[in-house]
Design an enzyme around this catalytic site. Structure first.
Site, PDB file in Angstrom:
ATOM      1  N   HIS A 219       0.828  -1.209   0.000  1.00 10.60           N
ATOM      2  CA  HIS A 219       0.000   0.000   0.000  1.00 10.60           C
ATOM      3  C   HIS A 219       0.863   1.261   0.000  1.00 10.60           C
ATOM      4  CE1 HIS A 219      -3.579   2.452   1.209  1.00 10.60           C
ATOM      5  NE2 HIS A 219      -2.629   3.202   1.756  1.00 10.60           N
ATOM      6  N   GLU A 220       1.835   1.311   0.888  1.00  7.41           N
ATOM      7  CA  GLU A 220       2.655   2.521   1.006  1.00  7.41           C
ATOM      8  C   GLU A 220       3.509   2.736  -0.240  1.00  7.41           C
ATOM      9  OE1 GLU A 220       2.108   4.682   3.268  1.00  7.41           O
ATOM     10  OE2 GLU A 220       0.716   3.356   4.326  1.00  7.41           O
TER      11      GLU A 220
END
Length: 697
Positions: free
Chosen positions: A410-411
């Site tokens: 996600h990051e």
């Protein structure tokens, strides 16, 4: 005298009262103006559930933090990293005044209407009833662990990104270009009743995992393949770098500061002024995108887990392996490759990664303890993970905790330029939904995630060694197939029903196809009936050798390789055999002949002839004569890379470089052979996510 003394005492009392009043006015006014009563923070922090939204005040803090309010809420704030800390008057004054300034200038205090609108927007974003009221479902979601990035971040868009086109028509990625009959003899092996994202760890053979799926045994998920990747990375790390820590570091071992990296702009002036004297521009990295909006414009992006930022929760090798896998998952769908750099110049590192608690790594955004914000990142910048969270490796059997892999993927999406998505199945969904993942038992990029990142960086391109549909028989005598793309020493299996490659590909040819050489010239599958017997033979070609392949036992047949010039020798009285180092080869089901392609010629060989009369060739013609182009169409070039029949598309394909053609008149049951070539375009507009993840040596 007594009166004078009493007057003095009264005067001292009044002076003291006046001083106390002044002190109250000076020191007390900020506390009374702050609706959050920050003077009580040390008492309010006693609960471990400090990140649970219980009240309207808590909800307003969440709305402001994640970009739903452009006004300021001066209520009790759960200031990140503030638990257990004391505040001076100047701290409190700064906290108050900073709240009044946001991007774009000074803003006022929120009124009730603005707060209700913001709450409704939040509820719509996360598919909750947009009542504007703080109901229990909204509280529950607001209290969940999530990414610390705002929900209103703009997503990067590259106007030059490739548009997906199939057969000349714009289509939704993954949409079929045709229909498959239920009575078809051949079925794509991965098209079954199992969830479409649960895929297999090996290629198909009667004894392996894929066939177990086909005959109804429990499927293996893509997570199995991801775990294997983690394990192999750790094993390589142990061999190449045994001195590295293999246990979580302690708080005492962790350093408290990171190197602040400045982007080197060499001799170019800064974007917002003159060149600084030190030759480096003190600007956020994300301001360095190119004219297309790409966050990174290099082929290889370097990352590093800082030694000062190791997690204390899981072993260091698991941290590095998980991050490496997370980067690989993105490189499976876009051209840039990601490389871990552990000892180069820190100024050459594109993405720094660190774990920390509260105030960490000179970051302006403190973490808030367990729960709430679990990580944050910056476009084309760094990634930070809250080490108060109970992160775990995908190798862990522990039911509790957060999968570091999911959070890292996600990051990285943010670092590459993606914003949050409101659909919970997206990897870019802001909230960590561990329960859903435990049911599906996997972490993968969805269709929207892949297309969103390709809108920024484009799609993968390249040239193939060969392409083919691999067909084999099942125990119930039906047949299954998969499409394979070979390039150099690695290959991809293409999942036609999902219109993408299998999760975790590419893989090494030598590891999965026993004794098959790298950089093969072509693949041949003869599949026909002669009388009551069925011929089902597969061959690989490389240089002057031919390798017969046993699809049942998944290996090259004993006695091979053999020389092409011997196996496909000249006919009696002729002196020309099938040449070495062919470009491609194709078995035509219409006349059951083999077509060998070399330079501008095609050699037609009949394998059905008796052994004593068999040989090269039935005919030798120019490729453009055997396969003429339709009027006005681009003809086939010489030196084709691949010629194959697709059971999915029911079409004969020709591939050269990044372009492809079809034989528009081809049908396997055709009695009178007819060929007509039609140019279709770039192969990457039809087949997706065929990406080199790294230099595979």
């Amino acid at each position: 005298m007594a009166v004078i003394t009493m007057n003095k005492l009264r005067l001292k009392f009044l002076c003291g009262l006046h001083v106390l009043t002044l002190c109250t006015l000076v020191m007390g006014e900020p506390f009374y103006q702050f609706r959050d009563h920050r003077d009580q923070l040390k008492y309010m922090r006693k609960t471990d559930k400090k990140n649970v939204v219980k009240s309207q005040d808590d909800a307003e803090v969440v709305l402001e933090k994640y970009g739903y309010l452009r006004c300021s809420v001066l209520r009790r704030k759960r200031e990140s990293g503030s638990h257990g800390r004391s505040f001076s008057f100047s701290d409190l004054f700064n906290m108050k005044t900073q709240n009044m300034f946001k991007e774009g200038g000074f803003v006022g205090v929120c009124n009730e209407h603005e707060i209700k609108q913001a709450l409704q927007e939040y509820q719509r974003t996360y598919n909750l009833p947009a009542t504007g009221e703080l109901d229990e479902k909204t509280k529950q979601l607001m209290s969940s662990s999530r990414c610390g990035n705002k929900d209103n971040e703009a997503e990067v868009v590259n106007p030059k990104a490739v548009v997906e086109v199939v057969d000349g028509t714009k289509k939704q990625p993954g949409e079929d270009s045709g229909h498959q009959s239920k009575r078809d003899l051949l079925q794509e092996s991965n098209k079954s009743n199992i969830p479409p994202t649960q895929r297999l760890s090996k290629r198909s053979a009667p004894s392996n995992t894929m066939l177990n799926v086909l005959v109804g045994k429990p499927p293996s998920s893509s997570l199995v393949r991801r775990k294997r990747y983690i394990q192999e990375y750790i094993e390589r790390l142990g061999v190449s770098d045994p001195s590295k820590l293999f246990q979580p570091v302690t708080e005492e071992e962790r350093k408290q500061k990171s190197v602040i990296v400045k982007r080197n702009v060499h001799e170019e002036p800064g974007r917002h002024g003159q060149m600084p004297e030190d030759g480096e521009e003190h600007l956020p990295l994300w301001q360095g995108r190119d004219e297309n909006g790409e966050m990174f414009t290099k082929d290889v992006i370097k990352w590093r887990l800082l030694r000062s930022g190791y997690s204390t929760k899981i072993p260091v090798e698991d941290q590095r392996a998980t991050l490496d896998l997370a980067f690989r998952m993105w490189s499976e769908v876009i051209p840039p490759r990601f490389v871990e750099d552990t000892d180069g110049d820190i100024r050459d590192i594109d993405i720094e990664i660190a774990f920390g608690k509260g105030a960490h790594q000179n970051c302006q955004q403190d973490f808030d303890g367990n729960g709430g914000e679990i990580a944050h990142s910056w476009h084309a910048g760094n990634m930070h993970f809250d080490d108060d969270e109970n992160f775990k490796s995908i190798r862990s059997d522990n039911q509790d905790g957060l999968y570091l892999l999911r959070v890292a993927v996600h990051e990285i999406g943010h670092v590459l330029g993606l914003a949050h998505k409101s659909r919970s199945y997206s990897i870019m969904y802001a909230y960590y939904h561990g329960l859903e993942m435990s049911h599906h038992d996997e972490i993968e990029l969805g269709w929207e995630d892949r297309k969103a990142i390709q809108n920024i960086y484009g799609v993968c391109k390249g040239v193939f060694s060969t392409v083919f549909d691999w067909v084999r028989k099942r125990p119930d005598n039906s047949f299954i197939y998969n499409t394979y793309f070979f390039r150099g020493n690695h290959y991809w299996m293409y999942e036609n029903h999902a219109n993408r490659t299998r999760y975790g590909d590419p893989l090494y040819i030598a590891r999965e196809w026993e004794n098959v050489p790298d950089s093969v010239d072509g693949y041949l599958h003869m599949f026909y009936f002669t009388g009551t017997a069925m011929v089902d033979d597969a061959f690989f070609f490389k240089d002057d050798n031919v390798y017969k392949y046993d699809s049942i036992n998944d290996r090259v047949v004993d006695g091979y390789p053999q020389k092409i010039a011997v196996k496909y020798r000249p006919k009696s009285g002729q002196n020309e055999s099938i040449p070495d180092s062919i470009d491609s080869v194709f078995f035509d089901m219409r006349d059951k002949n083999i077509y060998f392609f070399k330079n501008e010629y095609v050699y037609v060989y009949d394998p059905k002839e008796p052994e004593d009369t068999r040989g090269c060739c039935v005919r030798k013609r120019l490729v453009t004569e055997e396969y003429p182009a339709l009027e006005g169409e681009t003809p086939l070039p010489a030196n084709l890379d691949a010629v194959y029949y697709s059971y999915k598309d029911k079409a004969m394909f020709f591939i050269k470089g990044e372009e492809y053609w079809i034989n528009s008149l081809y049908h396997p049951k055709q009695k009178v052979i007819q060929n007509a070539i039609e140019y279709k375009g770039k192969w990457y507009e039809k087949w997706f996510d065929i990406c080199d993840v790294t230099k595979m040596k």
